[in-house]
Scaffold this active site. Structure first.
Site, PDB file in Angstrom:
ATOM      1  N   HIS A  84     -94.319  11.924 -64.929  1.00 32.97           N
ATOM      2  CA  HIS A  84     -93.792  11.285 -63.721  1.00 32.97           C
ATOM      3  C   HIS A  84     -92.299  11.540 -63.555  1.00 32.97           C
ATOM      4  O   HIS A  84     -91.546  11.552 -64.534  1.00 32.97           O
ATOM      5  CB  HIS A  84     -94.104   9.780 -63.703  1.00 32.97           C
ATOM      6  N   ASP A 201     -87.371   8.866 -70.083  1.00 30.14           N
ATOM      7  CA  ASP A 201     -88.702   8.438 -69.627  1.00 30.14           C
ATOM      8  C   ASP A 201     -88.713   8.573 -68.100  1.00 30.14           C
ATOM      9  O   ASP A 201     -88.120   7.756 -67.406  1.00 30.14           O
ATOM     10  CB  ASP A 201     -88.938   6.999 -70.073  1.00 30.14           C
ATOM     11  N   GLU A 235     -95.038   5.917 -61.266  1.00 30.37           N
ATOM     12  CA  GLU A 235     -95.568   5.429 -62.529  1.00 30.37           C
ATOM     13  C   GLU A 235     -94.880   4.157 -62.989  1.00 30.37           C
ATOM     14  O   GLU A 235     -95.517   3.258 -63.548  1.00 30.37           O
ATOM     15  CB  GLU A 235     -95.418   6.517 -63.603  1.00 30.37           C
ATOM     16  N   GLU A 236     -93.570   4.050 -62.749  1.00 30.07           N
ATOM     17  CA  GLU A 236     -92.822   2.899 -63.241  1.00 30.07           C
ATOM     18  C   GLU A 236     -93.221   1.589 -62.574  1.00 30.07           C
ATOM     19  O   GLU A 236     -92.897   0.513 -63.074  1.00 30.07           O
ATOM     20  CB  GLU A 236     -91.312   3.138 -63.079  1.00 30.07           C
ATOM     21  N   ASP A 256     -95.674  11.372 -71.889  1.00 29.96           N
ATOM     22  CA  ASP A 256     -94.747  10.262 -71.663  1.00 29.96           C
ATOM     23  C   ASP A 256     -94.074   9.932 -72.994  1.00 29.96           C
ATOM     24  O   ASP A 256     -94.227  10.670 -73.970  1.00 29.96           O
ATOM     25  CB  ASP A 256     -95.478   9.047 -71.076  1.00 29.96           C
ATOM     26  N   HIS A 336     -86.585   2.347 -72.059  1.00 26.11           N
ATOM     27  CA  HIS A 336     -86.150   1.554 -70.902  1.00 26.11           C
ATOM     28  C   HIS A 336     -84.771   0.922 -71.114  1.00 26.11           C
ATOM     29  O   HIS A 336     -84.426  -0.053 -70.459  1.00 26.11           O
ATOM     30  CB  HIS A 336     -87.180   0.482 -70.532  1.00 26.11           C
TER      31      HIS A 336
END
Length: 389
Positions: A84, A201, A235-236, A256, A336
């Site tokens: 993504h 990410d 995706e997030e 990922d 994150h």
């Protein structure tokens, strides 16, 4: 589409040669492009240009998810690789009387990692720079209160780099509720292979996908079936690969991050093969196929399970797609947050993806979709032999 049954010089059993200069260059360029979920058009254009430069045909969904096609000897049962391009970010929730901006997160990430971040605010008229600060940011004013303010998005605000001291000033400059906020990645590529940045990410996963595709093209490797390279844009926030697949896809591997933290088995080196995430187990046969490829080709790897994690595979299954799914990861520290990875994992992961593209499908019967039992596979049930000694 041109199909072929053989290519001169093809050696599908060889360990792929990954151009790591290309992978890291693509990663640098991806990180330079702001792409919080909902504001991904620019990075979609970039990825489309790169597919075009590589000579890989592609098409887009209405919102911008990409499906590129590497043509194999057979059309079905075909496979997909997915990563993504969207990242975490924020949006303006309210224009404040003090000339600052209240915000809410895009995606799931802690306000702790937003404090002090430099950012770009995209208004209808153009962009502004700013800094995300706690409401009590000055030790000279609030003394020890700055250390007791709870970590919460309601305790943050954006100080914009414009002459704004009131809500009216913000309106005059063109700020509005709903403006997108992109967080600066602050990338650092170290000579020893460590890479520090926000948004690894999953821009590192996108770079891996491009690196694996380039290795296939450079080697003129024969693919047994069509392989679709999917780049998703949401995706997030959970929807991910729910709308970019078509019904011929029988198996899909997601690229990922794998979290390296206490209680996890992921590492910043080699490939992490996920056995399950919060949505449940990944497909047994496809996952074990990937593990076998790692073992047969000497790719360093480990297995892991993630309790509080979901990826594009979950979105694809929940959308009703009858496909086998798997998740392979590059180990990432402080996911994150202020993230760190190592080039070793990117190389190993690109090698695995390129080998997977050249391998036979996990379950040949999958070309049928719904059909008779036929050659439906078995999972092992026989008792294990006790090792001697």
């Amino acid at each position: 589409m041109t199909r072929t049954t053989a290519l001169a010089g093809t050696d599908p059993g060889a360990r792929p040669v990954i151009d790591m200069d290309y992978v890291t260059d693509i990663l640098r360029r991806l990180l330079e492009i702001p792409s919080p979920t909902g504001y991904t058009d620019q990075i979609v254009h970039f990825c489309g240009d790169e597919f075009r430069r590589l000579g890989i045909p592609f098409e887009l969904t209405r919102r911008g998810a990409i499906r590129a096609d590497l043509i194999g000897a057979r059309r079905s049962p075909d496979r997909a690789i997915v990563a993504h391009v969207d990242t975490l970010g924020a949006m303006v929730k309210m224009l404040k009387a003090n000339g600052r901006l209240e915000l809410v997160p895009i995606g799931t990430w802690s306000a702790r990692f937003a404090e002090g971040a430099r950012c770009t605010i995209f208004t209808d008229r153009g962009s502004y720079r700013g800094t995300i600060l706690p409401l009590k940011a000055s030790g000279h004013t609030f003394n020890t209160e700055i250390d007791t303010q709870p970590v919460d998005w309601t305790n943050l605000e954006i100080r914009v780099d414009a002459c704004c001291a009131t809500e009216e000033d913000l309106l005059v400059h063109g700020f509005n509720v709903g403006d997108f906020v992109a967080i600066d990645p602050q990338p650092e590529f170290n000579p020893n292979g460590f890479i520090n940045s926000r948004h690894l990410d999953d821009k590192a996963g996108v770079a891996v996908m491009f690196g694996a595709a380039k290795a296939i093209l450079d080697s003129q490797a024969l693919l047994p079936v069509d392989c679709h390279l999917l780049l998703t844009i949401s995706e997030e926030v959970g929807s991910g690969a729910s709308s970019v697949l078509h019904q011929d896809v029988a198996e899909m591997v997601t690229i990922d991050n794998g979290t390296t933290a206490p209680g996890q088995n992921s590492r910043e080196f080699g490939v992490t093969v996920a056995m399950a995430d919060s949505s449940g187990p990944f497909d047994y046969h496809l996952t074990h196929k990937l593990l076998t490829l790692c073992r047969d080709h000497g790719i360093d790897h480990q297995r892991d399970i993630f309790r509080y994690y979901r990826c594009d595979s979950a979105a694809a299954i929940e959308a009703g797609n009858d496909i086998r799914t798997a998740l392979v990861c590059f180990g990432i520290d402080s996911s994150h947050g202020y993230e760190r990875i190592h080039k070793d994992a990117l190389r190993s992961l690109a090698e695995l993806i390129a080998l997977y593209m050249q391998s036979d499908v996990a379950v040949p019967r999958d070309r049928l979709g719904i059909g008779p039992m036929g050659s439906f596979p078995w999972q092992p049930t026989t008792p294990a032999e006790t090792p001697e000694g």
